[in-house]
Design a protein around this motif. Structure first.
Motif, PDB file in Angstrom:
ATOM      1  N   ASP A 223      55.433  13.507 -62.573  1.00  0.00           N
ATOM      2  CA  ASP A 223      55.141  12.494 -61.564  1.00  0.00           C
ATOM      3  C   ASP A 223      54.839  11.124 -62.167  1.00  0.00           C
ATOM      4  OD1 ASP A 223      55.463  13.917 -59.164  1.00  0.00           O
ATOM      5  OD2 ASP A 223      53.512  14.878 -59.379  1.00  0.00           O
ATOM      6  N   GLU A 224      55.113  10.942 -63.440  1.00  0.00           N
ATOM      7  CA  GLU A 224      54.897   9.640 -64.057  1.00  0.00           C
ATOM      8  C   GLU A 224      56.109   8.747 -63.790  1.00  0.00           C
ATOM      9  OE1 GLU A 224      54.095  10.377 -68.180  1.00  0.00           O
ATOM     10  OE2 GLU A 224      52.731  12.022 -67.711  1.00  0.00           O
ATOM     11  N   VAL A 225      56.044   7.522 -64.277  1.00  0.00           N
ATOM     12  CA  VAL A 225      57.175   6.596 -64.167  1.00  0.00           C
ATOM     13  C   VAL A 225      57.687   6.306 -65.568  1.00  0.00           C
ATOM     14  CG1 VAL A 225      57.936   4.300 -63.465  1.00  0.00           C
ATOM     15  CG2 VAL A 225      56.321   5.569 -62.030  1.00  0.00           C
ATOM     16  N   SER A 226      58.883   6.787 -65.875  1.00  0.00           N
ATOM     17  CA  SER A 226      59.503   6.502 -67.168  1.00  0.00           C
ATOM     18  C   SER A 226      60.229   5.170 -67.140  1.00  0.00           C
ATOM     19  CB  SER A 226      60.513   7.602 -67.542  1.00  0.00           C
ATOM     20  OG  SER A 226      59.882   8.847 -67.674  1.00  0.00           O
ATOM     21  N   TYR A 227      60.922   4.918 -66.022  1.00  0.00           N
ATOM     22  CA  TYR A 227      61.764   3.736 -65.896  1.00  0.00           C
ATOM     23  C   TYR A 227      61.544   3.115 -64.527  1.00  0.00           C
ATOM     24  CZ  TYR A 227      64.112   6.592 -69.439  1.00  0.00           C
ATOM     25  OH  TYR A 227      64.383   7.394 -70.519  1.00  0.00           O
ATOM     26  N   GLY A 228      61.644   1.810 -64.464  1.00  0.00           N
ATOM     27  CA  GLY A 228      61.494   1.146 -63.180  1.00  0.00           C
ATOM     28  C   GLY A 228      60.036   0.979 -62.793  1.00  0.00           C
ATOM     29  N   LYS A 229      59.801   0.838 -61.502  1.00  0.00           N
ATOM     30  CA  LYS A 229      58.471   0.503 -60.991  1.00  0.00           C
ATOM     31  C   LYS A 229      57.875   1.668 -60.210  1.00  0.00           C
ATOM     32  CE  LYS A 229      59.759  -4.379 -60.579  1.00  0.00           C
ATOM     33  NZ  LYS A 229      59.956  -5.532 -59.669  1.00  0.00           N
ATOM     34  N   PRO A 230      56.542   1.723 -60.118  1.00  0.00           N
ATOM     35  CA  PRO A 230      55.907   2.764 -59.303  1.00  0.00           C
ATOM     36  C   PRO A 230      56.146   2.492 -57.826  1.00  0.00           C
ATOM     37  CG  PRO A 230      54.262   1.233 -60.154  1.00  0.00           C
ATOM     38  CD  PRO A 230      55.551   0.865 -60.808  1.00  0.00           C
ATOM     39  N   PRO A 231      55.964   3.501 -56.991  1.00  0.00           N
ATOM     40  CA  PRO A 231      56.200   3.313 -55.552  1.00  0.00           C
ATOM     41  C   PRO A 231      55.098   2.486 -54.899  1.00  0.00           C
ATOM     42  CG  PRO A 231      55.305   5.485 -55.964  1.00  0.00           C
ATOM     43  CD  PRO A 231      55.551   4.868 -57.315  1.00  0.00           C
ATOM     44  N   VAL A 232      55.412   1.944 -53.744  1.00  0.00           N
ATOM     45  CA  VAL A 232      54.440   1.231 -52.924  1.00  0.00           C
ATOM     46  C   VAL A 232      53.991   2.160 -51.805  1.00  0.00           C
ATOM     47  CG1 VAL A 232      54.071  -0.743 -51.394  1.00  0.00           C
ATOM     48  CG2 VAL A 232      55.493  -1.002 -53.442  1.00  0.00           C
TER      49      VAL A 232
END
Length: 370
Positions: A223-232
């Motif tokens: 559930d981490e973010v490897s690429y791009g941006k986290p959700p809003v």
């Protein structure tokens, strides 16, 4: 011998020298330059450890490195005559790469200027190395034409013992036993995020579950973010998409990251393996699925098209067209015998082109120890 940051896990039985940058990057650094300052700090720390080696009259014969974090920026200043081989994994492009690809997420002039500046580090790395290596032809071609002659295409390699197993089973976290021949949809990514088409997959799965009442979907990834941006509006992309779509929880199985032996069994029971990606670095999981005899339903994007040929060793779909993805997946679940030849061909090609032995052989030739 290896070298890495203090938190690097290393490899069992393989000596590893650890380093620690002497400070964090500045909080008020211009955001275009944060990666560069971070790279300089990593390069300095690595150079200090190499200088310690040099004082002991120790010198490597060859240095093989991923330069993306800046660790090799000053290697040639310490050991000017040592052969330096870089993994040239990625060179950013605004119009034809990952940034700006997804119409759901807007990009700006600021994004274009930022990634152009980030490429300064990659260009320095190309100048510094004696030899570059890219895992795929497409990744090599992302680099400036002036440097492509010094970049060889050598994939890191996947395990050679991956294979189909007609007796394989997989038990979901909720205790559902899945067997070869069951209508099992698989999706695998290091982390569940849009770069790997997770949002598109989840929307497609909603369509599939409405039309096929017995299929199960097993979704592997963190559930981490490897690429791009986290959700809003949500803590994770999994949470975000579960807010949007309606799925049958009894047939939707999130495993998180799983041990390698469980991962292998899952691929062996897969009836349809969906692999979606932006135009970006090709995932090992695609090749591992092919080697395991999966029917791959892949996005019609450049990294996938280099490996998957529609109707020959897999299927290709529009990454954002949920109806097309759903129709291909339902065909695979309802008529598996139609795709047996594609699965067999995928396995043969994965072994012939991407087995670990091929990668070792290629690297050996580059460093002169083949």
């Amino acid at each position: 011998m290896g070298m890495g940051r203090e938190r690097a896990p290393g490899l069992p039985g393989f000596p590893c020298i650890k380093y620690t940058p002497h400070r964090f990057r500045s909080k008020n650094q211009h955001h275009y330059l944060r990666k560069m300052e971070d790279a300089v700090l990593h390069g300095q720390a690595t150079a200090r450890r190499l200088l310690d080696l040099k004082k002991k009259d120790a010198a490597p014969d060859v240095i093989l490195a991923h330069p993306g974090w800046g660790e090799t920026l000053y290697v040639k200043d310490v050991f000017p005559d040592v052969r330096l081989i870089h993994l040239c994994e990625w060179y950013y492009h605004f119009a034809t790469g990952d940034v700006g690809f997804d119409p759901e997420f807007s990009s700006s002039f600021d994004d274009a200027a930022r990634i152009r500046t980030w490429n300064a580090l990659h260009t320095l790395n190309l100048e510094n190395c004696d030899q570059g290596v890219s895992p795929t032809i497409w990744q090599k071609q992302r680099h400036p034409a002036a440097y492509q002659e010094r970049i060889a295409v050598v994939h890191e390699g996947i395990d050679s013992d991956l294979s189909p197993d007609p007796e394989a089973t997989f038990t979901t976290p909720s205790g559902v036993l899945l067997r070869v021949g069951d209508p099992v949809i698989t999706y695998v990514a290091r982390n569940l995020e849009p770069y790997r088409g997770f949002h598109s997959f989840m929307r497609t799965l909603e369509v599939i579950q409405r039309r096929h009442k017995r299929c199960h979907a097993v979704i592997v990834g963190g559930d981490e973010v490897s690429y791009g941006k986290p959700p809003v509006g949500a803590a994770t992309w999994r949470e975000k998409m579960l807010q949007e779509v309606t799925l049958d929880p009894a047939r939707t199985h999130f495993t998180g990251r799983i041990p390698n032996d469980s991962y292998r069994r899952l691929l062996q029971v897969s009836a349809a393996h969906i692999y979606l990606t932006y135009p970006f670095v090709l995932s090992w999981s695609l090749l591992e699925a092919m080697a395991s005899g999966c029917l791959v339903i892949g996005s019609r994007t450049p990294p996938v098209e280099e490996v998957i040929r529609a109707g020959e060793n897999g299927l290709l779909v529009d990454m954002f067209n949920r109806e097309e993805i759903a129709n291909c997946t339902l065909d695979a679940l309802e008529s598996p015998e139609r795709f047996a030849r594609l699965r067999q061909r995928a396995r043969v090609e994965a072994m012939e082109r991407f087995s670990r032995e091929k990668g070792v052989e290629g690297y050996g030739e580059l460093v002169g120890v083949a």
